[in-house]
Design a protein around this motif. Structure first.
Motif, PDB file in Angstrom:
ATOM      1  N   VAL A  65     -27.369 -59.438  22.805  1.00  0.00           N
ATOM      2  CA  VAL A  65     -27.126 -58.082  23.327  1.00  0.00           C
ATOM      3  C   VAL A  65     -26.036 -58.178  24.384  1.00  0.00           C
ATOM      4  O   VAL A  65     -26.223 -58.819  25.425  1.00  0.00           O
ATOM      5  N   LEU A  66     -24.907 -57.543  24.122  1.00  0.00           N
ATOM      6  CA  LEU A  66     -23.757 -57.655  25.012  1.00  0.00           C
ATOM      7  C   LEU A  66     -23.612 -56.388  25.851  1.00  0.00           C
ATOM      8  O   LEU A  66     -23.514 -55.282  25.304  1.00  0.00           O
ATOM      9  N   PRO A  67     -23.596 -56.528  27.178  1.00  0.00           N
ATOM     10  CA  PRO A  67     -23.503 -55.346  28.036  1.00  0.00           C
ATOM     11  C   PRO A  67     -22.116 -54.719  28.007  1.00  0.00           C
ATOM     12  O   PRO A  67     -21.113 -55.388  27.719  1.00  0.00           O
ATOM     13  N   VAL A  68     -22.069 -53.440  28.296  1.00  0.00           N
ATOM     14  CA  VAL A  68     -20.785 -52.748  28.453  1.00  0.00           C
ATOM     15  C   VAL A  68     -20.143 -53.252  29.751  1.00  0.00           C
ATOM     16  O   VAL A  68     -20.789 -53.264  30.804  1.00  0.00           O
ATOM     17  N   PRO A  69     -18.878 -53.687  29.715  1.00  0.00           N
ATOM     18  CA  PRO A  69     -18.234 -54.230  30.913  1.00  0.00           C
ATOM     19  C   PRO A  69     -17.788 -53.123  31.868  1.00  0.00           C
ATOM     20  O   PRO A  69     -16.609 -52.784  31.968  1.00  0.00           O
ATOM     21  N   LEU A  70     -18.739 -52.575  32.605  1.00  0.00           N
ATOM     22  CA  LEU A  70     -18.453 -51.423  33.462  1.00  0.00           C
ATOM     23  C   LEU A  70     -17.501 -51.759  34.598  1.00  0.00           C
ATOM     24  O   LEU A  70     -16.908 -50.850  35.191  1.00  0.00           O
ATOM     25  N   LEU A  71     -17.341 -53.041  34.923  1.00  0.00           N
ATOM     26  CA  LEU A  71     -16.408 -53.427  35.983  1.00  0.00           C
ATOM     27  C   LEU A  71     -14.954 -53.184  35.582  1.00  0.00           C
ATOM     28  O   LEU A  71     -14.083 -53.068  36.443  1.00  0.00           O
ATOM     29  N   LEU A  72     -14.688 -53.109  34.278  1.00  0.00           N
ATOM     30  CA  LEU A  72     -13.315 -52.936  33.807  1.00  0.00           C
ATOM     31  C   LEU A  72     -12.895 -51.474  33.858  1.00  0.00           C
ATOM     32  O   LEU A  72     -13.721 -50.572  33.664  1.00  0.00           O
ATOM     33  N   PRO A  73     -11.605 -51.214  34.083  1.00  0.00           N
ATOM     34  CA  PRO A  73     -11.097 -49.846  33.953  1.00  0.00           C
ATOM     35  C   PRO A  73     -11.301 -49.359  32.511  1.00  0.00           C
ATOM     36  O   PRO A  73     -11.413 -50.165  31.581  1.00  0.00           O
ATOM     37  N   PRO A  74     -11.377 -48.047  32.299  1.00  0.00           N
ATOM     38  CA  PRO A  74     -11.695 -47.507  30.967  1.00  0.00           C
ATOM     39  C   PRO A  74     -10.814 -48.052  29.839  1.00  0.00           C
ATOM     40  O   PRO A  74     -11.315 -48.366  28.758  1.00  0.00           O
ATOM     41  N   ALA A  75      -9.516 -48.174  30.058  1.00  0.00           N
ATOM     42  CA  ALA A  75      -8.625 -48.644  28.987  1.00  0.00           C
ATOM     43  C   ALA A  75      -8.962 -50.074  28.583  1.00  0.00           C
ATOM     44  O   ALA A  75      -9.068 -50.387  27.391  1.00  0.00           O
ATOM     45  N   GLU A  76      -9.123 -50.960  29.563  1.00  0.00           N
ATOM     46  CA  GLU A  76      -9.469 -52.345  29.260  1.00  0.00           C
ATOM     47  C   GLU A  76     -10.884 -52.452  28.688  1.00  0.00           C
ATOM     48  O   GLU A  76     -11.170 -53.308  27.852  1.00  0.00           O
ATOM     49  N   ARG A  77     -11.779 -51.556  29.141  1.00  0.00           N
ATOM     50  CA  ARG A  77     -13.155 -51.562  28.634  1.00  0.00           C
ATOM     51  C   ARG A  77     -13.172 -51.302  27.137  1.00  0.00           C
ATOM     52  O   ARG A  77     -13.928 -51.928  26.390  1.00  0.00           O
ATOM     53  N   ARG A  78     -12.315 -50.379  26.682  1.00  0.00           N
ATOM     54  CA  ARG A  78     -12.274 -50.050  25.251  1.00  0.00           C
ATOM     55  C   ARG A  78     -11.760 -51.222  24.434  1.00  0.00           C
ATOM     56  O   ARG A  78     -12.136 -51.388  23.275  1.00  0.00           O
ATOM     57  N   ARG A  79     -10.885 -52.025  25.021  1.00  0.00           N
ATOM     58  CA  ARG A  79     -10.289 -53.147  24.289  1.00  0.00           C
ATOM     59  C   ARG A  79     -11.125 -54.418  24.358  1.00  0.00           C
ATOM     60  O   ARG A  79     -10.823 -55.397  23.679  1.00  0.00           O
ATOM     61  N   ALA A  80     -12.148 -54.425  25.195  1.00  0.00           N
ATOM     62  CA  ALA A  80     -12.898 -55.653  25.443  1.00  0.00           C
ATOM     63  C   ALA A  80     -13.590 -56.154  24.178  1.00  0.00           C
ATOM     64  O   ALA A  80     -14.346 -55.421  23.537  1.00  0.00           O
ATOM     65  N   SER A  81     -13.344 -57.390  23.847  1.00  0.00           N
ATOM     66  CA  SER A  81     -13.944 -58.008  22.664  1.00  0.00           C
ATOM     67  C   SER A  81     -15.343 -58.513  22.985  1.00  0.00           C
ATOM     68  O   SER A  81     -15.834 -58.404  24.119  1.00  0.00           O
ATOM     69  N   ARG A  82     -15.984 -59.113  21.995  1.00  0.00           N
ATOM     70  CA  ARG A  82     -17.337 -59.625  22.200  1.00  0.00           C
ATOM     71  C   ARG A  82     -17.365 -60.716  23.273  1.00  0.00           C
ATOM     72  O   ARG A  82     -18.260 -60.741  24.112  1.00  0.00           O
ATOM     73  N   VAL A  83     -16.399 -61.634  23.249  1.00  0.00           N
ATOM     74  CA  VAL A  83     -16.436 -62.703  24.240  1.00  0.00           C
ATOM     75  C   VAL A  83     -16.123 -62.191  25.641  1.00  0.00           C
ATOM     76  O   VAL A  83     -16.605 -62.750  26.631  1.00  0.00           O
ATOM     77  N   ILE A  84     -15.330 -61.143  25.743  1.00  0.00           N
ATOM     78  CA  ILE A  84     -15.059 -60.548  27.060  1.00  0.00           C
ATOM     79  C   ILE A  84     -16.341 -59.932  27.607  1.00  0.00           C
ATOM     80  O   ILE A  84     -16.714 -60.145  28.767  1.00  0.00           O
ATOM     81  N   ARG A  85     -17.041 -59.171  26.785  1.00  0.00           N
ATOM     82  CA  ARG A  85     -18.300 -58.560  27.221  1.00  0.00           C
ATOM     83  C   ARG A  85     -19.332 -59.630  27.572  1.00  0.00           C
ATOM     84  O   ARG A  85     -20.080 -59.497  28.539  1.00  0.00           O
ATOM     85  N   LEU A  86     -19.355 -60.699  26.778  1.00  0.00           N
ATOM     86  CA  LEU A  86     -20.289 -61.793  27.027  1.00  0.00           C
ATOM     87  C   LEU A  86     -19.991 -62.495  28.343  1.00  0.00           C
ATOM     88  O   LEU A  86     -20.871 -62.658  29.203  1.00  0.00           O
ATOM     89  N   SER A  87     -18.751 -62.934  28.529  1.00  0.00           N
ATOM     90  CA  SER A  87     -18.406 -63.724  29.710  1.00  0.00           C
ATOM     91  C   SER A  87     -18.504 -62.901  30.991  1.00  0.00           C
ATOM     92  O   SER A  87     -19.004 -63.389  32.014  1.00  0.00           O
ATOM     93  N   LEU A  88     -18.068 -61.643  30.940  1.00  0.00           N
ATOM     94  CA  LEU A  88     -18.214 -60.797  32.123  1.00  0.00           C
ATOM     95  C   LEU A  88     -19.681 -60.518  32.415  1.00  0.00           C
ATOM     96  O   LEU A  88     -20.095 -60.458  33.579  1.00  0.00           O
ATOM     97  N   GLY A  89     -20.486 -60.369  31.363  1.00  0.00           N
ATOM     98  CA  GLY A  89     -21.909 -60.094  31.568  1.00  0.00           C
ATOM     99  C   GLY A  89     -22.635 -61.227  32.262  1.00  0.00           C
ATOM    100  O   GLY A  89     -23.376 -61.002  33.231  1.00  0.00           O
ATOM    101  N   VAL A  90     -22.436 -62.467  31.791  1.00  0.00           N
ATOM    102  CA  VAL A  90     -23.145 -63.589  32.418  1.00  0.00           C
ATOM    103  C   VAL A  90     -22.588 -63.883  33.801  1.00  0.00           C
ATOM    104  O   VAL A  90     -23.329 -64.220  34.735  1.00  0.00           O
ATOM    105  N   GLY A  91     -21.267 -63.741  33.963  1.00  0.00           N
ATOM    106  CA  GLY A  91     -20.678 -63.976  35.274  1.00  0.00           C
ATOM    107  C   GLY A  91     -21.169 -62.993  36.308  1.00  0.00           C
ATOM    108  O   GLY A  91     -21.532 -63.369  37.425  1.00  0.00           O
ATOM    109  N   GLN A  92     -21.216 -61.723  35.929  1.00  0.00           N
ATOM    110  CA  GLN A  92     -21.681 -60.694  36.862  1.00  0.00           C
ATOM    111  C   GLN A  92     -23.151 -60.893  37.217  1.00  0.00           C
ATOM    112  O   GLN A  92     -23.555 -60.698  38.369  1.00  0.00           O
TER     113      GLN A  92
END
Length: 267
Positions: A42-69
């Motif tokens: 289950v991959l969280p929505v990367p709310l830390l990112l601005p909307p434009a980058e959030r839309r482009r975020a891939s699975r690994v971006i959502r994963l890595s930002l989720g565990v890091g946060q």
């Protein structure tokens, strides 16, 4: 070989893996308080990112930002000030697949967004955007030994600079036909916030030395499958000791025949 032991305190943990949506849920399973139930990551929505980058975020971006946060929040740390180490056995499996499909066809015009999401340091770049961090960042890969390599790099920075370092290790699955050659079943990642000094958030101290002993395995066959099939989950034996509050040594897979012996001392 490591000349002297590398030491640090673990102040925060983040985890996402199949059937393990966060560290508290995973800790309950690793302690034996809850049964493991396999389910897609289950991959969280990367709310830390601005909307434009959030839309482009891939699975690994959502994963890595989720565990890091999650690790940073657990420790009550300021993400913008933290040096980071990002470690992965590969880059983004789905983007790699799409790029290969595009290049195999008649239209070879590659989307710039698709390309920049495919590179190995994409997750680190998005972390910098999300947290507005200007702190040093290392990005590395060592195939199945990537978690161990990232851990050594992060510990070395802690030892040299005396400043906290966030380690983020993550891996992504590949669609077919690449999946037949690299059969990672799903994406999974772990983050550890390491520091030179003990704090109120500290969970345990670790001391890492080289070893030629056999790596520890997990008794639960399903969890052991995660450990073997998702390189970042080579951390699971260490995480199990942390979840149980158990001191003592654990041996983690690294670059055979060298392994990593982690001596854990609970707070």
């Amino acid at each position: 070989m490591i000349a002297t032991p590398l030491q640090a305190w673990i102040n925060g943990i983040g985890l996402i893996a199949p059937g393990l949506p966060d560290w508290p849920s995973a800790a309950a399973v690793l302690r034996g308080d809850a049964a493991y139930e396999s389910a897609p990551s289950v991959l969280p929505v990367p709310l830390l990112l601005p909307p434009a980058e959030r839309r482009r975020a891939s699975r690994v971006i959502r994963l890595s930002l989720g565990v890091g946060q999650e690790a940073v929040t657990h420790a009550g740390a300021d993400a913008s000030t933290l040096a980071t180490v990002f470690a992965a056995s590969g880059a983004d499996g789905h983007n790699c697949h799409s790029l290969c499909e595009q290049l195999a066809g008649d239209d070879r015009q590659i989307s710039p967004t698709r390309f920049h999401n495919s590179v190995h340091n994409a997750a680190a770049g998005y972390w910098g955007i999300a947290t507005r961090s200007m702190a040093p960042c290392q990005v590395l890969g060592a195939f199945d030994a990537s978690f161990g390599a990232g851990l050594l790099d992060a510990l070395a920075q802690v030892a040299l600079d005396g400043q906290p370092v966030l380690l983020v290790a993550y891996d992504s699955e590949y669609p077919e036909p690449l999946h037949a050659k690299r059969d990672t079943p799903d994406c999974g990642g772990v983050a550890l916030l390491l520091s030179a000094q003990r704090s109120e958030a500290s969970l345990a101290s670790i001391t890492v030395t080289p070893s030629r002993a056999t790596a520890d395995v997990l008794e639960d066959a399903a969890l052991e499958g995660l450990r073997q099939n998702i390189p970042a989950m080579r951390a699971l034996p260490l995480l199990q000791r942390l979840a149980r509050g158990a001191a003592g040594p654990v041996v983690l897979d690294y670059l055979a025949p060298m392994q990593l012996r982690v001596e854990l001392q609970s707070c």
